[in-house]
Design a protein around this motif. Structure first.
Motif, PDB file in Angstrom:
ATOM      1  N   GLU A  68       0.824  -1.211   0.000  1.00 13.82           N
ATOM      2  CA  GLU A  68       0.000   0.000   0.000  1.00 13.82           C
ATOM      3  C   GLU A  68       0.861   1.265   0.000  1.00 13.82           C
ATOM      4  O   GLU A  68       0.611   2.204  -0.755  1.00 13.82           O
ATOM      5  N   LEU A  69       1.896   1.284   0.808  1.00 10.98           N
ATOM      6  CA  LEU A  69       2.739   2.475   0.875  1.00 10.98           C
ATOM      7  C   LEU A  69       3.584   2.664  -0.382  1.00 10.98           C
ATOM      8  O   LEU A  69       3.802   3.803  -0.815  1.00 10.98           O
ATOM      9  N   SER A  91       2.730   1.598  -3.481  1.00 12.05           N
ATOM     10  CA  SER A  91       1.856   1.877  -4.627  1.00 12.05           C
ATOM     11  C   SER A  91       0.950   3.088  -4.423  1.00 12.05           C
ATOM     12  O   SER A  91       0.405   3.626  -5.384  1.00 12.05           O
ATOM     13  N   GLN A  92       0.772   3.496  -3.176  1.00 11.09           N
ATOM     14  CA  GLN A  92      -0.168   4.554  -2.801  1.00 11.09           C
ATOM     15  C   GLN A  92      -1.597   4.214  -3.225  1.00 11.09           C
ATOM     16  O   GLN A  92      -2.420   5.095  -3.480  1.00 11.09           O
ATOM     17  N   VAL A  93      -1.877   2.916  -3.292  1.00 12.42           N
ATOM     18  CA  VAL A  93      -3.221   2.422  -3.599  1.00 12.42           C
ATOM     19  C   VAL A  93      -3.710   1.662  -2.363  1.00 12.42           C
ATOM     20  O   VAL A  93      -3.043   0.728  -1.905  1.00 12.42           O
ATOM     21  N   PRO A  94      -4.865   2.055  -1.826  1.00 17.48           N
ATOM     22  CA  PRO A  94      -5.377   1.352  -0.642  1.00 17.48           C
ATOM     23  C   PRO A  94      -5.527  -0.148  -0.900  1.00 17.48           C
ATOM     24  O   PRO A  94      -5.952  -0.569  -1.976  1.00 17.48           O
ATOM     25  N   GLN A  95      -5.156  -0.945   0.096  1.00 20.05           N
ATOM     26  CA  GLN A  95      -5.235  -2.399   0.010  1.00 20.05           C
ATOM     27  C   GLN A  95      -6.218  -2.908   1.063  1.00 20.05           C
ATOM     28  O   GLN A  95      -6.440  -2.260   2.086  1.00 20.05           O
TER      29      GLN A  95
END
Length: 173
Positions: A103-104, A106-110
């Motif tokens: 998540e950190l 990619s900056q995409v919420p998981q």
């Protein structure tokens, strides 16, 4: 509950503490324990000093990392900024560390999943005098527990006896 950096609109914790304490007669309880769920150490410290001498002890929770500042405040209240968490040691505040790394990066919420593995218990024990105001030296501890199978916090039991008080806060938001 603290207000600094929290995303909810709630009452002032100092005014709310006054309100709650005002509902009871002095001496009605042998001891008064406050668990202050707040984000910042500064807000926890301020409430500790505000309640000093009016409660037996105050412990902060929420940040999941135990602090090493256990003390008896000037008017006799036992204080600890944060007791830490009860959760999987090899995790990010109880969440699977690999998910959080992804998540950190990619900056995409998981989707969050609770981590598995050795469990740590952050806790504090207060030894409170019979008058409810005298705090004797107390113990702040982080212990690691090993379980051979997946551990469920729903099945956990914590027993305290005599004049001991304790705290356990789970590390999952």
């Amino acid at each position: 509950m603290g207000r600094v950096f929290m995303k909810t609109q709630i009452d002032c914790p100092m005014r709310k503490a006054d309100e709650i304490l005002g509902e009871f007669d002095e001496g009605e309880f042998d001891a008064v324990f406050v668990d202050f769920h707040a984000e910042t150490t500064s807000e926890k410290r301020v409430l500790g000093f505000y309640l000093d001498g009016r409660v037996s002890c105050m412990v902060g929770t929420h940040t999941h990392v135990p602090t090493a500042d256990e003390q008896v405040l000037p008017k006799g209240t036992g204080y600890l900024t944060d007791a830490g968490m009860c959760g999987v040691k090899d995790s990010s505040i109880g969440v699977d560390k690999d998910i959080m790394i992804k998540e950190l990066l990619s900056q995409v919420p998981q989707k969050k999943e609770i981590a598995e593995g050795a469990v740590e218990i952050g806790a504090v024990l207060f030894d409170i005098g019979k008058d409810g105001n005298r705090i004797f030296p107390f113990y702040n501890s982080l212990k690691e527990l090993q379980f051979s199978e997946k551990f469920s916090f729903a099945d956990a039991e914590f027993h305290l006896g005599g004049n001991l008080g304790g705290l356990c806060s789970w590390g999952q938001n």
